[in-house]
Write an enzyme that holds these catalytic residues in place. Structure first.
Site, PDB file in Angstrom:
ATOM      1  N   GLY A 210      59.173  42.975  47.832  1.00 58.72           N
ATOM      2  CA  GLY A 210      58.439  43.749  48.158  1.00 58.72           C
ATOM      3  C   GLY A 210      59.133  44.857  47.477  1.00 58.72           C
ATOM      4  O   GLY A 210      58.752  46.100  49.099  1.00 58.72           O
ATOM      5  N   GLU A 427      77.018  23.879  50.478  1.00 59.99           N
ATOM      6  CA  GLU A 427      77.702  25.120  51.411  1.00 59.99           C
ATOM      7  C   GLU A 427      77.629  23.910  53.125  1.00 59.99           C
ATOM      8  O   GLU A 427      78.906  24.909  53.560  1.00 59.99           O
ATOM      9  CB  GLU A 427      75.865  26.138  51.633  1.00 59.99           C
ATOM     10  CG  GLU A 427      75.991  26.943  50.588  1.00 59.99           C
ATOM     11  CD  GLU A 427      76.293  27.593  49.686  1.00 59.99           C
ATOM     12  OE1 GLU A 427      77.461  27.866  50.087  1.00 59.99           O
ATOM     13  OE2 GLU A 427      76.156  27.178  48.708  1.00 59.99           O
TER      14      GLU A 427
HETATM   15  P1  ADP Z   1      58.361  44.016  43.742  1.00 61.59           P
HETATM   16  O1  ADP Z   1      58.176  44.990  44.173  1.00 61.59           O
HETATM   17  O2  ADP Z   1      59.476  43.460  44.473  1.00 61.59           O
HETATM   18  O3  ADP Z   1      58.323  42.938  42.634  1.00 61.59           O
HETATM   19  P2  ADP Z   1      55.869  43.917  45.413  1.00 61.59           P
HETATM   20  O4  ADP Z   1      56.414  44.753  46.285  1.00 61.59           O
HETATM   21  O5  ADP Z   1      55.027  44.537  44.486  1.00 61.59           O
HETATM   22  O6  ADP Z   1      57.816  43.171  45.248  1.00 61.59           O
HETATM   23  O7  ADP Z   1      55.380  42.606  46.433  1.00 61.59           O
HETATM   24  C1  ADP Z   1      54.289  42.130  45.323  1.00 61.59           C
HETATM   25  C2  ADP Z   1      53.351  41.129  47.305  1.00 61.59           C
HETATM   26  O8  ADP Z   1      54.136  40.521  47.693  1.00 61.59           O
HETATM   27  C3  ADP Z   1      52.491  42.745  48.489  1.00 61.59           C
HETATM   28  O9  ADP Z   1      51.983  43.216  47.555  1.00 61.59           O
HETATM   29  C4  ADP Z   1      52.956  41.894  49.520  1.00 61.59           C
HETATM   30  O10 ADP Z   1      51.651  41.669  49.668  1.00 61.59           O
HETATM   31  C5  ADP Z   1      53.266  40.396  49.378  1.00 61.59           C
HETATM   32  N1  ADP Z   1      55.290  40.968  49.787  1.00 61.59           N
HETATM   33  C6  ADP Z   1      56.519  41.093  49.156  1.00 61.59           C
HETATM   34  N2  ADP Z   1      57.595  40.740  50.167  1.00 61.59           N
HETATM   35  C7  ADP Z   1      56.585  40.896  51.094  1.00 61.59           C
HETATM   36  C8  ADP Z   1      57.155  40.900  52.878  1.00 61.59           C
HETATM   37  N3  ADP Z   1      58.574  40.797  52.841  1.00 61.59           N
HETATM   38  N4  ADP Z   1      55.996  41.369  53.791  1.00 61.59           N
HETATM   39  C9  ADP Z   1      54.471  40.844  53.642  1.00 61.59           C
HETATM   40  N5  ADP Z   1      54.734  40.902  51.836  1.00 61.59           N
HETATM   41  C10 ADP Z   1      55.504  40.588  50.875  1.00 61.59           C
HETATM   42 ZN    ZN Z   2      80.375  26.634  45.848  1.00 59.54          ZN
END
Ligand code: ADP
Ligand code: ZN
Ligand code: MG
Length: 617
Positions: A210, A427
């Site tokens: 995210g 762990e």
């Molecule tokens: P990164 O840039 O870290 O690779 P992204 O921001 O592109 O990840 O995430 C891809 C999709 O996954 C986002 O558009 C969202 O829909 C979903 N996602 C990822 N993390 C979250 C979160 N914490 N809450 C809600 N949706 C998330």
């Molecule tokens: Zn260990």
């Protein structure tokens, strides 16, 4: 494919015109002395002089080539110091002499002919430029299109609608960027007090955690324009384009301040320079330098925040992390069960769910899934339900979707069920031993969610900064490090490669205790270091050994004794507190991340009578 036909014809013509602008007859360069020889023998018909270059024709073909080839035409050079005997020689042999100051043929046709290759070359380059510009601009066009192309990201400013409410979990990361909202909304409050706005924030985390989402949510939350550019966009473009784009992007961001510049996939341009095979990558380097120059150029008053995202902070060029650049770091972890549930809720908000759908159960069954994996899972479930022509998404659909995501995403860190249990045992072993040993660092939290390179992790926090380490502390520490493996050995009756890092760490520590700190009876206070930490290279370099073969053996023996003893102590604790360990393992399997209070609930108060540090969570 008309352009290709055209270009082939052009090339052919260019080649032909090169051919015919030269001499069609074979001609050889001969030595001046050889020319005079030929002249004296009366074999030369005529001579043409142009400066010191001379070309001539023989009366008949002679063997004048370097390998005895015969030809009538030859060229030679008149010595720069002049030759007084040349003119008399020519006269006596009746050789026709022409002197000209022009080079090449004369006459309009000859000039045209000699210019032809260049003309075609220019045409060719123009055509290439045209093709490039049109490919880049999407349409056929001139410099205007190119300019547009360079400015494209700068004009693609958007005003994201997402806010922090769309980012589930990630409380730490959200907390850290929340203060930036204030900067962006009311920069004047900070300027008034002489505070400088932080400019560079690096978001680090596994793919799909995210990072991009959080960056956009920050812009949405603060209500500022979001200028984004992705590192991988620069890779296949022509040299110089990346730098130009960065320039335009920052210019636009400054004009629209307060605003956010987001550089996605920073690692693809910001890799350590001057390393790797194939030499430097010009385009990457130029782009990187431009980003650095722009960031250094902030006066401290522009309310522009540069966010960058990477999943490989380890490969970044250190220049990027210097103060004033990306000096704030925000880590996004893979979600644990609670956070996975929250993310699932966000992405199933608009789905009609069946009665039996147990989101918590789905969250429990997807350890190691990233936010993006979970979004994918929810979407797949809806697609499966739609294919079955249902009017709601059922538990069955989620289960099928989960298997599909697990199969499809080879790269995810998703954990198989057996693995999940083994990680919990491992762990919990570390945790239990740390809990009951009097000198170990107090526990802070334990997790079986993969982060960084390692699977799982037990985090201890030293109470105060330690400058010297006591022997009791070190012995307890060895037992804690070996506790994970000991628990696996005791409960699962098997060992796994997961303990590699632990064993390495324990061995390094034990060796230091024996060979550097004199903590073994057999050796005593003798420095038996094998290698030296090099202060500048930061790693061990080979050093000659200053001690005997015998000493080396004794050191090895002493290290082994220390490690075995530590293992025995860990095993003793594990055997003594089996019931508590079992409770800890099942809680850990369920919740995946436990903080100090939850550990205390499983294990009772730590037997040490010293206060625990305040929780950071
Ligand atoms: P990164 O840039 O870290 O690779 P992204 O921001 O592109 O990840 O995430 C891809 C999709 O996954 C986002 O558009 C969202 O829909 C979903 N996602 C990822 N993390 C979250 C979160 N914490 N809450 C809600 N949706 C998330
Ligand atoms: Zn260990
Ligand atoms: Mg991303």
């Amino acid at each position: 494919m008309a352009p290709w036909l055209l270009i082939t014809a052009l090339l052919l013509l260019a080649y032909l015109s090169f051919q015919y602008s030269g001499t069609p007859q074979p001609s050889y360069e001969i030595a001046y002395s050889q020319f005079k020889e030929l002249a004296r023998e009366g074999l030369v018909e005529s001579l043409q002089l142009k400066g010191d270059a001379a070309s001539g024709i023989l009366k008949a073909s002679e063997a004048i080539g370097p390998r005895g080839e015969s030809a009538k035409h030859f060229t030679t050079r008149i010595p720069a110091f002049g030759d007084d005997t040349l003119l008399p020689l020519l006269e006596s042999q009746g050789i026709e002499l022409q002197v000209s100051s022009e080079t090449g043929k004369t006459g309009p046709l000859a000039i045209l002919l000699s210019l032809l290759p260049w003309l075609f070359l220019m045409l060719f380059f123009f055509w290439i430029y045209h093709r490039t510009a049109s490919a880049l601009g999407g349409r056929l066009g001139g410099p205007e299109e190119l300019k547009k192309f360079l400015e494209a990201p700068a004009q693609n400013a958007e005003q994201p609608k997402v806010t922090f409410a769309d980012v589930a979990g990630q409380e730490n990361a959200k907390g850290e960027v929340t203060e930036l909202v204030e900067f962006l909304k009311h920069p004047e409050n900070f300027h008034r007090l002489g505070a400088e706005i932080p400019h560079g924030v690096l978001l680090m985390g596994a793919p799909g955690t995210g990072k991009t989402l959080l960056a956009r949510a920050l812009a949405g939350e603060a209500g500022v324009p979001f200028f984004s550019i992705s590192g991988s966009q620069f890779i296949e473009v022509f040299v110089g384009v990346g730098a130009a784009r960065v320039r335009h992007l920052f210019a636009a961001a400054k004009k629209n301040a307060p605003s956010i510049v987001f550089v996605d996939e920073l690692d693809s341009i910001g890799r350590t320079r001057g390393t790797g095979l194939g030499g430097g990558h010009d385009e990457r380097e130029q782009t990187l330098n431009q980003i650095l120059a722009e960031m250094d150029g902030f006066s401290g008053h522009e309310a522009v925040i540069v966010l960058a995202a990477t999943n490989r902070p380890d490969v970044l060029d250190p220049a990027l992390l210097r103060p004033g650049r990306f000096d704030r770091h925000v880590v996004l972890d893979l979600p644990d069960r609670k956070d996975r549930l929250a993310i699932l809720k966000v992405h199933t908000r608009k789905m009609p769910l069946g009665d039996k759908v147990d989101l918590d159960g789905i969250a429990a069954g997807s350890p190691g899934f990233s936010g993006a994996d979970i979004k994918n899972l929810a979407n797949e479930a809806a697609i499966i339900a739609a294919r079955k022509r249902q009017n709601e998404v059922r538990m069955q659909d989620f289960e099928e979707a989960r298997d599909k995501v697990l199969l499809g995403t080879v790269r995810t860190l998703a954990i198989q069920p057996e693995e999940h249990h083994r990680l919990a045992v491992h762990e919990a072993g570390h945790t239990l031993v740390a809990w009951f040993l009097p000198h170990a660092d107090p526990l802070y939290k334990v997790t079986i969610i993969p982060r960084g390179g390692a699977l799982g992790g037990t985090q201890q926090l030293p109470e105060e900064e330690r400058h010297t380490l006591s022997e009791e502390y070190l012995r307890d520490r060895l037992a804690v490090i070996l506790g994970g493996r000991s628990a696996e050995k005791e409960l699962l009756k098997t060992m796994s490669s997961g303990a590699e890092d632990d064993i390495h760490q324990a061995t390094t520590l034990a060796r230091a205790m024996v060979a550097r700190w004199g903590m073994s009876e057999e050796i005593g206070p003798v420095d038996l270091r094998e290698s030296e930490e090099h202060p500048f290279l930061g790693r061990e370099i080979a050093q000659p050994r200053h001690y005997s073969e015998h000493s080396a053996e004794v050191v090895d023996q002493a290290v082994q004794t220390l490690l075995r003893e530590a293992e025995q102590r860990a095993l003793a604790i594990i055997r003594e507190h089996q019931d508590k360990l079992a409770r800890l393992i099942s809680t850990l399997e369920q919740q995946e991340t436990l903080h100090r209070e939850q550990i205390e609930q499983c294990l009772g108060t730590a037997p040490r009578n010293r206060p625990l540090p305040p929780a950071t969570h």
